[in-house]
Design a protein around this motif. Structure first.
Motif, short mmCIF file in Angstrom:
data_model
loop_
_atom_site.label_atom_id
_atom_site.label_comp_id
_atom_site.label_asym_id
_atom_site.label_seq_id
_atom_site.Cartn_x
_atom_site.Cartn_y
_atom_site.Cartn_z
N LYS A 13 0.81 -1.21 0.00
CA LYS A 13 0.00 0.00 0.00
C LYS A 13 0.85 1.27 0.00
N GLU A 14 1.92 1.26 0.73
CA GLU A 14 2.77 2.46 0.80
C GLU A 14 3.42 2.76 -0.55
N VAL A 44 2.19 1.89 -3.50
CA VAL A 44 1.12 2.35 -4.40
C VAL A 44 0.82 3.82 -4.15
N LYS A 45 0.80 4.22 -2.88
CA LYS A 45 0.55 5.63 -2.55
C LYS A 45 1.62 6.54 -3.15
N GLU A 66 -3.12 11.45 -4.55
CA GLU A 66 -4.10 11.19 -3.49
C GLU A 66 -5.48 10.90 -4.08
N TYR A 122 -5.48 7.45 -5.76
CA TYR A 122 -5.49 6.41 -4.74
C TYR A 122 -6.89 6.27 -4.14
N ALA A 123 -7.55 7.38 -3.91
CA ALA A 123 -8.90 7.36 -3.35
C ALA A 123 -9.87 6.62 -4.30
N VAL A 179 -9.21 4.03 -6.17
CA VAL A 179 -8.99 2.58 -6.19
C VAL A 179 -8.99 1.93 -4.80
N SER A 180 -9.07 2.73 -3.76
CA SER A 180 -9.07 2.15 -2.41
C SER A 180 -10.51 1.96 -1.93
N LYS A 181 -10.67 1.00 -1.04
CA LYS A 181 -11.97 0.71 -0.47
C LYS A 181 -11.80 0.57 1.03
N VAL A 182 -12.62 1.28 1.77
CA VAL A 182 -12.57 1.21 3.23
C VAL A 182 -13.88 0.60 3.72
#
Length: 105
Positions: free
Chosen positions: A78-79, A81-82, A87, A90-91, A93-96
């Motif tokens: 993850k780091e 990829v960031k 930002e 990344y937002a 493709v990320s899922k929380v």
């Protein structure tokens, strides 16, 4: 209020007892899984191939069948990829996920 303080204490005690039983069962399952895997790996008659032609280990018993095969799992740092994405990208493709967590200690 759906239960009394006494009932709450009893419920927490029961939860802890079931957790102990579950942990003991999981330990037993882990030990048995190890024995089964050892048998599959050491027994020549267990050599087989899956539907795609990949080598597997298989034993067909009286009631159940045991199959041992290789699986792959890809992980992403993850780091790193960031560092590669902005930002905003990344937002995209990320899922929380969020979920409740109950702890009884």
């Amino acid at each position: 209020m759906c239960m009394t303080a006494k009932e709450m204490n009893e419920a927490m005690e029961q939860i802890q007892e079931w957790k102990r039983i579950k942990e003991e069962a999981e330990d037993n399952i882990t030990a048995l899984n190890s024995k089964v895997m050892e048998f599959l790996n050491e027994t020549e008659g267990c050599e087989a191939v899956d539907k795609k032609g990949k080598p597997i280990r298989r034993f067909i018993g009286n009631v159940f069948k045991a199959t041992l095969s290789k699986r792959e799992r890809e992980t992403v740092n993850k780091e790193e990829v960031k560092k590669l994405l902005s930002e905003d990208d990344y937002a995209k493709v990320s899922k929380v996920s969020s979920y409740p967590v109950l702890r009884i200690d």
